[in-house]
Design an enzyme around this catalytic site. Structure first.
Site, PDB file in Angstrom:
ATOM      1  N   TYR A  16      -2.839   0.195   9.833  1.00  0.00           N
ATOM      2  CA  TYR A  16      -2.905  -0.249   8.710  1.00  0.00           C
ATOM      3  C   TYR A  16      -1.468  -0.165   7.863  1.00  0.00           C
ATOM      4  O   TYR A  16      -0.968  -1.187   7.313  1.00  0.00           O
ATOM      5  CB  TYR A  16      -3.864   0.458   7.826  1.00  0.00           C
ATOM      6  N   SER A  66       1.015  -1.202  -0.071  1.00  0.00           N
ATOM      7  CA  SER A  66      -0.098  -0.004  -0.054  1.00  0.00           C
ATOM      8  C   SER A  66       0.833   1.140   0.002  1.00  0.00           C
ATOM      9  O   SER A  66       1.919   1.228   0.463  1.00  0.00           O
ATOM     10  CB  SER A  66      -0.884  -0.048   1.260  1.00  0.00           C
ATOM     11  N   LYS A  73     -17.335  -1.688   0.053  1.00  0.00           N
ATOM     12  CA  LYS A  73     -16.557  -1.293   1.010  1.00  0.00           C
ATOM     13  C   LYS A  73     -16.957   0.041   1.919  1.00  0.00           C
ATOM     14  O   LYS A  73     -16.319   0.698   2.717  1.00  0.00           O
ATOM     15  CB  LYS A  73     -15.244  -0.675   0.329  1.00  0.00           C
TER      16      LYS A  73
END
Length: 200
Positions: A132, A109, A172
């Site tokens: 995250y 990411s 999502k």
């Protein structure tokens, strides 16, 4: 395989004539199955069952593992869950792929860069701002160390996605893309609500 990126990969593989695909996901959110409608699969496994069976070699010859699975909610505060889901599961898959010399392509990411203004794959330009990003950052560090070993037997590629959007992201909710939210706002209200920027 039932998330946005995974399901688009499955449909893309099918479009290339590849249908010997084992789909793996956690369908606790059962509505995500819709992303796989129309896809041609050879099998489906819950992620908990798959990891154990894959590590044992139950699936025979595997051409590649496309690992896109993660908790993608960048605002998830439960660090224990995030590390188990994003880091430990990825590590288990990497270990199994290494043992069998199976190419491993995984989702990292852009969150590993944090608030930096330089996007270079180099530790001095990486500083995640949340757990995250840290879960992805830590796994990238493991991959870096392994790839530096002269006798590392597997092909590995990590993809640092920036703001992914497109078909099959409706599940999502608040973590869907800005493009998705703006599109739906415009359809519903005829206008898009922007937010105030920063730094002028």
């Amino acid at each position: 395989a039932a998330g946005m990126i995974g399901s688009n990969l499955v449909h893309g593989l099918n479009a290339l004539g590849i249908d010997d695909v084992i789909a793996v996901d956690d369908l606790t959110d059962g509505a995500k199955y819709r992303n796989l409608l129309g896809a041609s699969l050879s099998d489906y496994f819950d992620k908990r069952e798959f990891y154990e069976r894959f590590a044992r070699g139950d699936f025979g010859r595997v051409d590649a593992v496309l690992h896109q699975g993660a908790c993608s909610d960048t605002m998830e505060p439960d660090g224990r869950y995030m590390m188990e889901n994003n880091y430990r599961y990825s590590l288990a898959l990497l270990d199994a792929c290494t043992d069998e010399e199976i190419p491993f392509l995984y989702a990292s990411s852009a969150a590993v860069y944090g608030g930096g203004r330089v996007f270079r794959e180099s530790p001095e330009h990486e500083g995640p701002l949340n757990v995250y990003g840290y879960s992805k950052f830590l796994f990238d560090q493991v991959v870096r160390r392994r790839l530096a070993e002269a006798d590392f037997p597997s092909q590995v590629a990590g993809f640092r996605y920036f703001n992914v959007y497109g078909p099959r992201e409706q599940h999502k909710d608040r973590m869907a893309s800005v493009a998705f939210h703006f599109f739906n706002q415009y359809r519903a209200e005829g206008k898009v609500r922007l937010f105030e920027g920063c730094d002028g």
